[in-house]
Design a protein around this motif. Structure first.
Motif, PDB file in Angstrom:
ATOM      1  N   LEU A 168       0.836  -1.201   0.000  1.00 51.51           N
ATOM      2  CA  LEU A 168       0.000   0.000   0.000  1.00 51.51           C
ATOM      3  C   LEU A 168       0.872   1.253   0.000  1.00 51.51           C
ATOM      4  O   LEU A 168       0.624   2.199  -0.752  1.00 51.51           O
ATOM      5  N   TRP A 169       1.907   1.271   0.829  1.00 56.20           N
ATOM      6  CA  TRP A 169       2.812   2.419   0.883  1.00 56.20           C
ATOM      7  C   TRP A 169       3.431   2.694  -0.484  1.00 56.20           C
ATOM      8  O   TRP A 169       3.453   3.831  -0.951  1.00 56.20           O
ATOM      9  N   ARG A 170       3.900   1.632  -1.144  1.00 59.14           N
ATOM     10  CA  ARG A 170       4.513   1.794  -2.479  1.00 59.14           C
ATOM     11  C   ARG A 170       3.501   2.392  -3.460  1.00 59.14           C
ATOM     12  O   ARG A 170       3.837   3.286  -4.249  1.00 59.14           O
ATOM     13  N   ALA A 171       2.259   1.910  -3.406  1.00 57.71           N
ATOM     14  CA  ALA A 171       1.233   2.410  -4.322  1.00 57.71           C
ATOM     15  C   ALA A 171       0.968   3.894  -4.082  1.00 57.71           C
ATOM     16  O   ALA A 171       0.841   4.684  -5.026  1.00 57.71           O
ATOM     17  N   LEU A 172       0.889   4.310  -2.812  1.00 56.40           N
ATOM     18  CA  LEU A 172       0.636   5.715  -2.489  1.00 56.40           C
ATOM     19  C   LEU A 172       1.802   6.597  -2.944  1.00 56.40           C
ATOM     20  O   LEU A 172       1.604   7.683  -3.503  1.00 56.40           O
ATOM     21  N   VAL A 173       3.018   6.124  -2.696  1.00 53.73           N
ATOM     22  CA  VAL A 173       4.216   6.887  -3.085  1.00 53.73           C
ATOM     23  C   VAL A 173       4.278   7.036  -4.608  1.00 53.73           C
ATOM     24  O   VAL A 173       4.551   8.122  -5.146  1.00 53.73           O
ATOM     25  N   GLU A 174       4.001   5.954  -5.321  1.00 49.07           N
ATOM     26  CA  GLU A 174       4.038   6.015  -6.795  1.00 49.07           C
ATOM     27  C   GLU A 174       2.955   6.936  -7.338  1.00 49.07           C
ATOM     28  O   GLU A 174       3.196   7.711  -8.270  1.00 49.07           O
ATOM     29  N   GLN A 175       1.760   6.873  -6.735  1.00 48.93           N
ATOM     30  CA  GLN A 175       0.682   7.747  -7.200  1.00 48.93           C
ATOM     31  C   GLN A 175       0.962   9.214  -6.898  1.00 48.93           C
ATOM     32  O   GLN A 175       0.463  10.103  -7.582  1.00 48.93           O
ATOM     33  N   ALA A 176       1.760   9.453  -5.883  1.00 45.25           N
ATOM     34  CA  ALA A 176       2.143  10.834  -5.558  1.00 45.25           C
ATOM     35  C   ALA A 176       3.207  11.352  -6.526  1.00 45.25           C
ATOM     36  O   ALA A 176       3.587  12.526  -6.454  1.00 45.25           O
ATOM     37  N   GLY A 177       3.698  10.479  -7.411  1.00 41.34           N
ATOM     38  CA  GLY A 177       4.696  10.882  -8.399  1.00 41.34           C
ATOM     39  C   GLY A 177       6.106  10.951  -7.846  1.00 41.34           C
ATOM     40  O   GLY A 177       6.949  11.703  -8.341  1.00 41.34           O
ATOM     41  N   ILE A 178       6.381  10.170  -6.806  1.00 40.25           N
ATOM     42  CA  ILE A 178       7.713  10.170  -6.187  1.00 40.25           C
ATOM     43  C   ILE A 178       8.536   9.042  -6.791  1.00 40.25           C
ATOM     44  O   ILE A 178       8.119   7.870  -6.773  1.00 40.25           O
ATOM     45  N   GLY A 179       9.679   9.382  -7.358  1.00 41.97           N
ATOM     46  CA  GLY A 179      10.532   8.408  -8.043  1.00 41.97           C
ATOM     47  C   GLY A 179      11.076   7.333  -7.113  1.00 41.97           C
ATOM     48  O   GLY A 179      11.133   7.505  -5.890  1.00 41.97           O
ATOM     49  N   ALA A 180      11.515   6.230  -7.719  1.00 44.88           N
ATOM     50  CA  ALA A 180      11.946   5.041  -6.961  1.00 44.88           C
ATOM     51  C   ALA A 180      13.164   5.304  -6.082  1.00 44.88           C
ATOM     52  O   ALA A 180      13.336   4.640  -5.052  1.00 44.88           O
ATOM     53  N   ASP A 181      14.029   6.259  -6.460  1.00 42.74           N
ATOM     54  CA  ASP A 181      15.274   6.463  -5.708  1.00 42.74           C
ATOM     55  C   ASP A 181      15.277   7.739  -4.869  1.00 42.74           C
ATOM     56  O   ASP A 181      16.301   8.084  -4.253  1.00 42.74           O
ATOM     57  N   VAL A 182      14.159   8.454  -4.851  1.00 41.93           N
ATOM     58  CA  VAL A 182      14.121   9.744  -4.152  1.00 41.93           C
ATOM     59  C   VAL A 182      14.228   9.542  -2.640  1.00 41.93           C
ATOM     60  O   VAL A 182      13.530   8.722  -2.048  1.00 41.93           O
ATOM     61  N   ARG A 183      15.155  10.297  -2.027  1.00 40.92           N
ATOM     62  CA  ARG A 183      15.303  10.254  -0.564  1.00 40.92           C
ATOM     63  C   ARG A 183      14.457  11.371   0.047  1.00 40.92           C
ATOM     64  O   ARG A 183      14.111  12.344  -0.625  1.00 40.92           O
ATOM     65  N   TRP A 184      14.174  11.246   1.337  1.00 36.11           N
ATOM     66  CA  TRP A 184      13.343  12.239   2.004  1.00 36.11           C
ATOM     67  C   TRP A 184      13.950  13.638   1.923  1.00 36.11           C
ATOM     68  O   TRP A 184      13.240  14.632   1.726  1.00 36.11           O
ATOM     69  N   SER A 185      15.265  13.720   2.021  1.00 34.24           N
ATOM     70  CA  SER A 185      15.923  15.041   1.997  1.00 34.24           C
ATOM     71  C   SER A 185      15.795  15.719   0.635  1.00 34.24           C
ATOM     72  O   SER A 185      15.925  16.930   0.523  1.00 34.24           O
ATOM     73  N   GLU A 186      15.542  14.914  -0.416  1.00 34.22           N
ATOM     74  CA  GLU A 186      15.463  15.461  -1.784  1.00 34.22           C
ATOM     75  C   GLU A 186      14.007  15.665  -2.234  1.00 34.22           C
ATOM     76  O   GLU A 186      13.771  16.127  -3.339  1.00 34.22           O
ATOM     77  N   LEU A 187      13.051  15.312  -1.397  1.00 29.35           N
ATOM     78  CA  LEU A 187      11.652  15.301  -1.829  1.00 29.35           C
ATOM     79  C   LEU A 187      11.107  16.720  -1.984  1.00 29.35           C
ATOM     80  O   LEU A 187      11.025  17.471  -1.012  1.00 29.35           O
ATOM     81  N   PRO A 188      10.689  17.106  -3.221  1.00 28.80           N
ATOM     82  CA  PRO A 188      10.119  18.445  -3.422  1.00 28.80           C
ATOM     83  C   PRO A 188       8.759  18.582  -2.716  1.00 28.80           C
ATOM     84  O   PRO A 188       8.109  17.586  -2.402  1.00 28.80           O
TER      85      PRO A 188
END
Length: 412
Positions: A306-326
């Motif tokens: 579920l977490w992966r699905a939410l992250v992907e739907q939010a448009g967050i790339g597979a390698d994005v770290r929290w510090s780099e998240l726009p």
């Protein structure tokens, strides 16, 4: 004890009918109690309930609290529950050698985890009390007699015409309004039947691939309506299910029917948070865990898929770290966590456990005896009444209570 040789006819071989017949026969052994079932099967719902384990009742032993679990009929049930409540149900089965256990969510099951234990206890109690069971038999008509009682015409295997002093209608909920016409002809008002306890169909669900994933605590809100409920949520191949959805469907049965079962369900996957507290929490988390990759590190105890699905739907790339998240994709993730929209287009009802909202209006029934205020000697029990509970053993408790009170009254 009154021991006149009265004839009592009980229509319906389900939980309420059995309880009514047994209570009557035990209270007045001289009475002739006939339980009439139109099919060849007895206690069908008892056998399939709770996945075949039979959710007998709920560990809610205060009448004032118990009534809060009934979208319809709650207030009127307070006095009946004081007469025969959940504790009385536990005691009734214990006296007949059936122990019940309480699960973490309050639901009560037989310790055998088998609905057959409950069905057999009821069949044995009926036999011992001398109840006559007539299968594959239908009451084609019953006519109130001027001197009291009814002429009852039975057709089918046990076809006969008989006179009954008392009649108990425990025929269950009927999905179509025409099924109540015979009661309307006697003058009773019927609250239109509509389905209750159903799941939501979401044909365009973005979560289709997550079938079988469950979350122990979510909140479901119907957008634009005063309808919401919290509880376990299950993702299915047709949409969403689980107690949160089933209980919401019960409270909103009439409104959802008016909406033709279409609308937007907003799911909050983490209902202990609101927008402000979630943003504060994430701000602190980012400061302390900036190097963590967002996609592969689920938060809030959510299932990995579920977490992966939410992250992907939010448009967050597979390698994005929290510090780099726009900010933009983080805002989308927050929105999905707190208000994920699902387009509901219909419902699914499990026919074996079908529950209807609607039936005989309670203002026309004496709730101490379950006797009709319009037709003397006519009693009601179970789902034929405009009573329905949420999941968790509450519908069975209403059946035991109304059946017991009707049976006691008919014995006198």
């Amino acid at each position: 004890m009154n021991t006149d040789k009265r004839t009592v006819v009980v229509l319906g071989g389900g939980a309420a009918g059995f309880f009514g017949a047994i209570a009557c026969a035990e209270a007045n052994p001289a009475a002739r109690v006939l339980l009439v079932e139109k099919t060849g099967k007895l206690l069908s719902k008892v056998r399939v309930s709770g996945g075949g384990r039979c959710n007998v009742t709920h560990a809610c032993f205060s009448a004032a609290q118990l009534v809060q679990h009934y979208p319809r009929g709650g207030k009127k049930l307070k006095e009946p529950f004081q007469q025969f409540g959940a504790q009385d149900t536990v005691h009734w089965f214990a006296q007949r050698g059936v122990a019940l256990k309480t699960e973490a969510d309050g639901r009560m099951f037989p310790t055998t985890d088998s609905s057959e234990t409950i069905a057999q206890a009821l069949l044995d109690a009926a036999r011992q009390a001398g109840v006559h069971i007539l299968l594959n038999t239908t009451a084609e008509q019953f006519i109130p007699l001027p001197e009291g009682g009814f002429q009852v015409q039975l057709t089918g295997v046990h076809a006969q015409t008989l006179t009954a002093q008392r009649l108990l209608v425990a025929t269950g909920g009927v999905p179509k309004t025409e099924g109540y016409n015979w009661l309307r002809q006697l003058g009773h008002t019927i609250a239109e039947p509509v389905p209750s306890l159903f799941t939501f169909n979401v044909p365009e669900s973005p979560l289709k691939e997550l079938m079988g994933v469950s979350v122990p605590h979510a909140r479901v809100v119907i957008a634009g309506e005063k309808l919401d409920y919290e509880g376990p949520l299950l993702i299915t191949h047709w949409g969403v299910s689980g107690p949160a959805v089933l209980k919401l469907s019960a409270w909103g049965a009439r409104r959802l029917h008016e909406l033709s079962y279409t609308g937007t369900a907003l799911v909050n996957w983490i209902p202990t948070y609101n927008e402000e507290t979630l943003r504060q929490w994430l701000h602190t988390f980012r400061d302390e865990n900036g190097k963590k990759v967002v996609l592969v590190n689920p938060l809030f105890g959510l299932p990995q898929r579920l977490w992966r699905a939410l992250v992907e739907q939010a448009g967050i790339g597979a390698d994005v770290r929290w510090s780099e998240l726009p900010a933009k994709p983080q805002n989308r993730l927050i929105e999905l966590l707190l208000r994920m929209p699902l387009a509901v287009r219909g419902k699914t009802t499990f026919k074996e456990e079908f529950v209807t909202c609607g039936g005989v209006v309670l203002s026309e029934v004496n709730m101490k005896t379950m006797e009709s205020r319009l037709v003397p000697g006519l009693h009601f029990a179970g789902e034929v009444l405009d009573i329905d509970g949420i999941t968790g053993g509450f519908n069975f408790q209403a059946a035991w209570t109304t059946g017991y009170l009707a049976g006691q009254a008919m014995s006198r």
